[in-house]
Design a protein around this motif. Sequence first.
Motif, short mmCIF file in Angstrom:
data_model
loop_
_atom_site.label_atom_id
_atom_site.label_comp_id
_atom_site.label_asym_id
_atom_site.label_seq_id
_atom_site.Cartn_x
_atom_site.Cartn_y
_atom_site.Cartn_z
N PRO A 216 0.82 -1.31 0.06
CA PRO A 216 0.08 0.08 0.09
C PRO A 216 0.80 1.25 -0.04
O PRO A 216 0.59 2.28 -0.70
CB PRO A 216 -0.65 -0.05 1.22
CG PRO A 216 -0.78 -1.64 1.67
CD PRO A 216 0.31 -2.17 1.11
N THR A 217 1.95 1.28 0.66
CA THR A 217 2.68 2.53 0.78
C THR A 217 3.46 2.57 -0.32
O THR A 217 3.65 3.81 -0.99
CB THR A 217 3.87 2.29 1.95
OG1 THR A 217 3.03 2.38 3.09
CG2 THR A 217 4.85 3.62 1.76
N MET A 218 3.81 1.47 -1.12
CA MET A 218 4.58 1.59 -2.42
C MET A 218 3.48 2.23 -3.53
O MET A 218 3.80 2.95 -4.42
CB MET A 218 5.15 0.32 -2.97
CG MET A 218 6.09 -0.29 -2.08
SD MET A 218 6.74 -1.91 -2.18
CE MET A 218 7.68 -1.71 -3.83
N LEU A 219 2.46 1.84 -3.67
CA LEU A 219 1.43 2.32 -4.65
C LEU A 219 1.17 3.89 -4.11
O LEU A 219 0.86 4.68 -5.07
CB LEU A 219 -0.03 1.57 -4.38
CG LEU A 219 0.13 0.19 -5.11
CD1 LEU A 219 -1.39 -0.50 -5.01
CD2 LEU A 219 0.36 0.51 -6.87
N ALA A 220 1.05 4.12 -2.83
CA ALA A 220 0.97 5.45 -2.61
C ALA A 220 1.99 6.38 -2.87
O ALA A 220 1.92 7.51 -3.35
CB ALA A 220 0.71 5.74 -0.91
N GLN A 221 3.21 6.02 -2.87
CA GLN A 221 4.50 6.60 -3.33
C GLN A 221 4.32 6.79 -4.96
O GLN A 221 4.54 7.80 -5.28
CB GLN A 221 5.74 5.89 -2.94
CG GLN A 221 6.20 5.99 -1.65
CD GLN A 221 6.33 7.32 -0.96
OE1 GLN A 221 6.64 8.23 -1.80
NE2 GLN A 221 6.03 7.75 0.31
N ALA A 222 3.76 5.87 -5.64
CA ALA A 222 3.49 6.05 -7.03
C ALA A 222 2.57 7.15 -7.41
O ALA A 222 2.53 7.82 -8.29
CB ALA A 222 3.08 4.66 -7.63
N ALA A 223 1.58 7.00 -6.58
CA ALA A 223 0.56 7.94 -6.59
C ALA A 223 1.15 9.51 -6.42
O ALA A 223 0.70 10.26 -6.95
CB ALA A 223 -0.90 7.72 -5.84
N ARG A 245 -6.55 -0.17 3.44
CA ARG A 245 -5.22 -0.31 3.57
C ARG A 245 -4.59 0.97 2.55
O ARG A 245 -3.68 1.59 3.01
CB ARG A 245 -4.49 -1.39 3.39
CG ARG A 245 -4.93 -2.56 4.08
CD ARG A 245 -4.08 -3.81 4.01
NE ARG A 245 -2.72 -4.02 4.30
CZ ARG A 245 -1.75 -4.48 4.00
NH1 ARG A 245 -1.96 -5.90 3.04
NH2 ARG A 245 -0.49 -4.37 4.16
N LEU A 246 -4.94 0.86 1.41
CA LEU A 246 -4.63 1.97 0.54
C LEU A 246 -5.01 3.35 1.07
O LEU A 246 -4.27 4.39 0.88
CB LEU A 246 -5.12 1.74 -0.72
CG LEU A 246 -4.19 0.63 -1.82
CD1 LEU A 246 -4.94 0.45 -2.88
CD2 LEU A 246 -2.78 1.56 -2.16
N ASP A 247 -6.33 3.23 1.39
CA ASP A 247 -6.82 4.75 2.07
C ASP A 247 -5.86 5.25 3.07
O ASP A 247 -5.44 6.53 2.97
CB ASP A 247 -8.18 4.62 2.45
CG ASP A 247 -8.72 5.76 2.78
OD1 ASP A 247 -8.34 6.77 2.50
OD2 ASP A 247 -10.08 5.61 3.56
N ALA A 248 -5.53 4.34 4.18
CA ALA A 248 -4.65 4.82 5.22
C ALA A 248 -3.15 5.06 4.51
O ALA A 248 -2.60 6.10 5.01
CB ALA A 248 -4.40 3.79 6.17
N ALA A 249 -2.79 4.50 3.59
CA ALA A 249 -1.26 4.72 3.15
C ALA A 249 -1.23 5.95 2.38
O ALA A 249 -0.46 6.81 2.37
CB ALA A 249 -0.82 3.61 2.33
N LEU A 340 0.44 -2.38 -13.38
CA LEU A 340 -0.19 -3.65 -12.71
C LEU A 340 0.61 -4.33 -11.58
O LEU A 340 1.69 -4.83 -12.11
CB LEU A 340 -0.36 -4.61 -14.08
CG LEU A 340 -1.76 -4.16 -14.66
CD1 LEU A 340 -1.73 -3.31 -15.33
CD2 LEU A 340 -1.76 -5.69 -15.49
N GLY A 341 0.28 -4.71 -10.28
CA GLY A 341 0.91 -5.04 -9.34
C GLY A 341 0.23 -6.02 -8.48
O GLY A 341 -0.77 -6.27 -8.70
#
Length: 690
Positions: A216-223, A245-249, A340-341
């Motif tokens: 989730p943190t890695m996707l948040a950094q991409a965002a 989880r993504l929302d929190a990240a 795509l992860g």
Amino acid sequence: MTDHQPEQPELLPGLVASSGPAPKKTAPKKTALKRTTTRKTTAKPKPEPELAETDPVARVLVDVPLAHLDRPFDYAVPATMAESAQPGTRVKVRFAGQDVDGFVVERAAASDHQGRLAPLRRLVSAEPVLSPEIAALTAEVARRYAGTRSDVLRLAVPARHATTEKKPSPESPTDRPAHDPETWRHHRHGPDFLAALAAGKAPRAVWCAAPADDWPTMLAQAAAATYESGRGVLLCAPDGKDVARLDAALTKTLGEGHHVALTADSGPAARYRDFLAVRRGARKVVVGTRAAAFAPVPDLGLVAIWDDGDDLYAEPRAPYPHTREVLLLRAERDATAVLLGGFARTVEAEYLLATGWARAIEADRATIRERVRVQVTGASDRDLERDPFARASRLPKQAHDVIREAVTTGPVLVQTPRTGYAATLACERCRTPARCRECQGPLRLTGPSTPPECRWCGHVEPAWACPTCGHRGLRAPVVGDSRTAEELGRAFPGMRVRASSGDRVLAEVDAKPQIVVATPGAEPVAAGGYAAVVLLDTWLALARTDLRTDEEALRRWLGAAGLVRAGGQVVVVGEPTHPAIQALVRWDPAGFARREMAERQSAHLPPASRLATVTGTAAAVEEALAAFVRPPGAEVLGPAPHGDEEVRAVVRVPRAHGAALSAALGDLQRTRSSRKLTAVRIQVDPAALN
């Protein structure tokens, strides 16, 4: 309307005088008081509404699910709606004698229709909820899946909530948090991917996460990297637990007020509020489940999907689009970046790499070796020497020892593929399946002290006896999560054992020593990661009869194993020579995906080809196939029985002719709809084929 059928009388005010039989002529009555006379009255024609001076024609997509009416219709725009009936707004129109909903998709100066246009009946809302980009996307998705735009629009635009619509959206934040590439350092090409996003470019990547990755943190950094360039972001996750989880990240990475979460569980008011915040441009980062794939994100720069092989991404309603394909269509249309992860890699993702459409992002082998150690128990010669009953034991001694050692340092996850207590039963002596005396349905146990009951009719069998040998003892060939938790509680007395499955799913557990028994997809996240993960009954996951059986089994195992803490252990109870288990031991989802793709190419199966199924009654399917105009290279397999009362035919074409297949099936749907023939269910590229 542009429909050339005769217009309804309701659409022709002033041209229809009255209905019913003409009144009979009678002689005037004579009275002694006074002579009365009657006046002949005629209905006054309804005055024509004054039309808009500029672009007096509105092209409207009406909410009619009939395939042969799946096109915009022209209506006249009254002067009173000239400013408000803009593209994207909801309207009411008269269609086939009824008031129906619709969306204005375009305003025009003239119509190709020769007759008089019916006026718009009513403006439902002046809010332009359907953006031009999403209107075009729905048309493309409908073509891709041989469906109707009205069905796709129901997926794309949430129901209106008038009270919410009247409230203003929050202001758009002006700050742009910078991204931190450190979380991607252990992945080859990971930092380069984030740098390209921050520079406003559109890279495309397939990412295999390493065990213990904080995805989730890695996707948040991409965002954050995309958001830093001033562009919007769309992230999709399979279920509400992953969205949370993504929302929190995202909140931790971007701060408050930069994104919204779109899920069906939010409720109509909250979901419509967040949808409007995105449509009005107040929020440019969206995370959600499959419905979020159509979110009208402004200046879209990145579409990303986590665990694209999850079957929750397959829409169960017509026209059955898949979230991954919708996002890829958006990426092509809007020239956006793609990510795509997942811990696993789907065959479709591998195809994108093989064609050069995307590049791979993977962790190096040293990182994987440091993160996890996977071992198989239950069938090797060495295991049999140490434990002669290892092959027959559901929890061999080696797995038992790993749990006993690991649980002293933290939580242990035990994955079992079945819910319930004992879903099937058999005679303890001769192994004959236990059946109900009333309906011959399978018997099951729902708890340790409950008598056997039928899974079909619910009949209780307190005194069951085997019809073959007369023995009264029962065994459970397949054990569910409740029975597994009970057995582990006896094996580890004094240890806390928790279950997560069905409608009792745990989102997370603390770092205290405990055993967590979960079914696939219901595994809670442990604070700091699990000390060990044990995968039971792997044979059951491999026993399904489906095109994706091995791929799905490996995806579920990797998803559970990925929750281990760095340096943790994963124990697999199963056949060590099976290719899927070997891929898990090596942590090689990429190699497994390449192998699967090669096998499917040799068998002319997706993704090397495109498939569609036609399902319905035998007569309807036979009739549909007779009228089907086959595209080049098409093969028709079947029809064959599918269920109790239906049959199914499979149509296969080379991948290069996939668009022609969708077009031909769309034409078939429109022809059958116009002739009012018995409906058949058409699915293009179904997620499962069993």
